[in-house]
Design a protein around this motif. Structure first.
Motif, PDB file in Angstrom:
ATOM      1  N   ALA A  23      22.283  20.849   3.888  1.00 37.44           N
ATOM      2  CA  ALA A  23      22.773  20.212   2.666  1.00 37.44           C
ATOM      3  C   ALA A  23      24.077  20.850   2.195  1.00 37.44           C
ATOM      4  O   ALA A  23      24.977  20.156   1.706  1.00 37.44           O
ATOM      5  CB  ALA A  23      21.716  20.303   1.567  1.00 37.44           C
ATOM      6  N   ILE A  24      24.191  22.148   2.343  1.00 37.89           N
ATOM      7  CA  ILE A  24      25.413  22.847   1.940  1.00 37.89           C
ATOM      8  C   ILE A  24      26.577  22.488   2.863  1.00 37.89           C
ATOM      9  O   ILE A  24      27.700  22.220   2.406  1.00 37.89           O
ATOM     10  CB  ILE A  24      25.179  24.372   1.930  1.00 37.89           C
ATOM     11  N   SER A  25      26.307  22.460   4.171  1.00 33.12           N
ATOM     12  CA  SER A  25      27.390  22.231   5.132  1.00 33.12           C
ATOM     13  C   SER A  25      27.761  20.750   5.267  1.00 33.12           C
ATOM     14  O   SER A  25      28.938  20.429   5.463  1.00 33.12           O
ATOM     15  CB  SER A  25      26.994  22.798   6.502  1.00 33.12           C
ATOM     16  N   TRP A  26      26.808  19.853   5.150  1.00 32.60           N
ATOM     17  CA  TRP A  26      27.058  18.428   5.367  1.00 32.60           C
ATOM     18  C   TRP A  26      27.312  17.654   4.070  1.00 32.60           C
ATOM     19  O   TRP A  26      28.134  16.752   4.047  1.00 32.60           O
ATOM     20  CB  TRP A  26      25.884  17.783   6.112  1.00 32.60           C
ATOM     21  N   LEU A  27      26.562  18.008   3.029  1.00 30.85           N
ATOM     22  CA  LEU A  27      26.648  17.233   1.788  1.00 30.85           C
ATOM     23  C   LEU A  27      27.411  17.952   0.678  1.00 30.85           C
ATOM     24  O   LEU A  27      27.630  17.378  -0.385  1.00 30.85           O
ATOM     25  CB  LEU A  27      25.229  16.897   1.283  1.00 30.85           C
TER      26      LEU A  27
END
Length: 306
Positions: A257-261
């Motif tokens: 979630a941190i890296s993609w969103l």
């Protein structure tokens, strides 16, 4: 196998990716459409491999139809649908943290429904997880639960975790005389019986091309491949050791979630989520049963008299 841990590890990675898919589907695909279409894809993928096996086991499938339907309703319909509706208002990180409660709920339901003896891990872990959960649900301030109530997205995720925990308990309790693949295929077909009329009533529109890769991910690796990986992990490592890998799900989901969103971890995510996961881990590791001292003394006194 030295690398047997890769089976449950890969399963958790796929499930974490499914949480990202749930968020990316918001505004592109309705929860009803995503829940229905993923099992359509899974049925198409699995049918060439499992139709013959299901036909061979048709007598057992017919005899256990109502139990299979209940398992499908809990584990494939309600669990997934609640999760997709939660994704409309919650971040993927929060979805992963809430799903991390499933092992603890499974332990507690086993004590209640299967009359298993409570363990110190279940009691201590339950208290710690509940306290961490109040911090998480109150977004750092537990008193907000009394003044503002619980966000609807958290309610959906609590229901999602609870239905999957009940599914796990019933799956352990009911012996239908079927192998894992026949059980899976039977549940996939039953889930379509529930989801098709729901999808037609709530949505009814054919998904467009933008949603294709979301449906394929939810249908192939998440629905068709991950059950096999999980079953292989149980076969090679045992159920208890495999279940511990569930604690990786919130961590993997947060990382994606941190890296993609571009989601951000807050202090209440770290504190509340950390305490919740600590409680879940204790429930899985501290398996010494609780023994009431008074009963133990009476038993010892009876043995001495004999």
């Amino acid at each position: 196998m030295p690398l047997a841990f890769l089976f449950p590890f890969s399963c958790m990675a796929i499930w974490a990716g499914n949480s990202i898919v749930s968020k990316l589907a918001v505004g592109v695909l309705s929860p009803a459409a995503l829940a229905w279409s993923r099992w359509v894809v899974a049925a198409i993928i699995l049918t060439p491999f499992l139709a013959h096996r299901a036909w061979r086991d048709r007598a057992k499938l017919r005899a256990g139809f109502y139990k299979l339907a209940m398992l499908a309703l809990l584990g494939m319909v309600l669990n997934q649908s609640f999760g997709y509706y939660a994704a409309q208002t919650l971040g993927a990180t929060e979805i992963g943290l809430m799903m991390g409660l499933t092992p603890l709920m499974t332990v507690l339901l086993s004590i209640w429904l299967l009359r298993e003896r409570p363990t110190w891990g279940a009691l201590l872990g339950g208290v710690i997880s509940i306290f961490g959960l109040t911090i998480l649900l109150g977004q750092g301030d537990p008193s907000r639960l009394f003044t503002q109530g619980i966000h609807i997205g958290y309610v959906y995720m609590l229901l999602s975790a609870a239905t999957y925990a009940l599914y796990s308990v019933l799956l352990k309790h009911w012996d239908l005389g079927l192998d894992n693949w026949s059980m899976l295929y039977g549940q996939v077909l039953c889930s379509l019986l529930f989801l098709t009329p729901f999808y037609l009533l709530v949505d009814g529109q054919w998904p467009d091309g933008r949603a294709l890769w979301l449906i394929l991910y939810a249908g192939i690796p998440t629905s068709a491949l991950s059950p096999w990986l999980w079953m292989q992990g149980i076969a090679l490592l045992g159920a208890s050791r495999t279940a511990i890998f569930m604690n990786l799900l919130p961590v993997m989901t947060a990382a994606l979630a941190i890296s993609w969103l571009g989601e951000r971890l807050t202090s209440y995510h770290l504190i509340g989520g950390g305490m919740t996961l600590l409680g879940v881990l204790l429930a899985q590791l501290l398996v010494k049963p609780v023994v009431v001292r008074r009963r133990a003394r009476l038993a010892m006194a009876g043995c001495q008299e004999d």
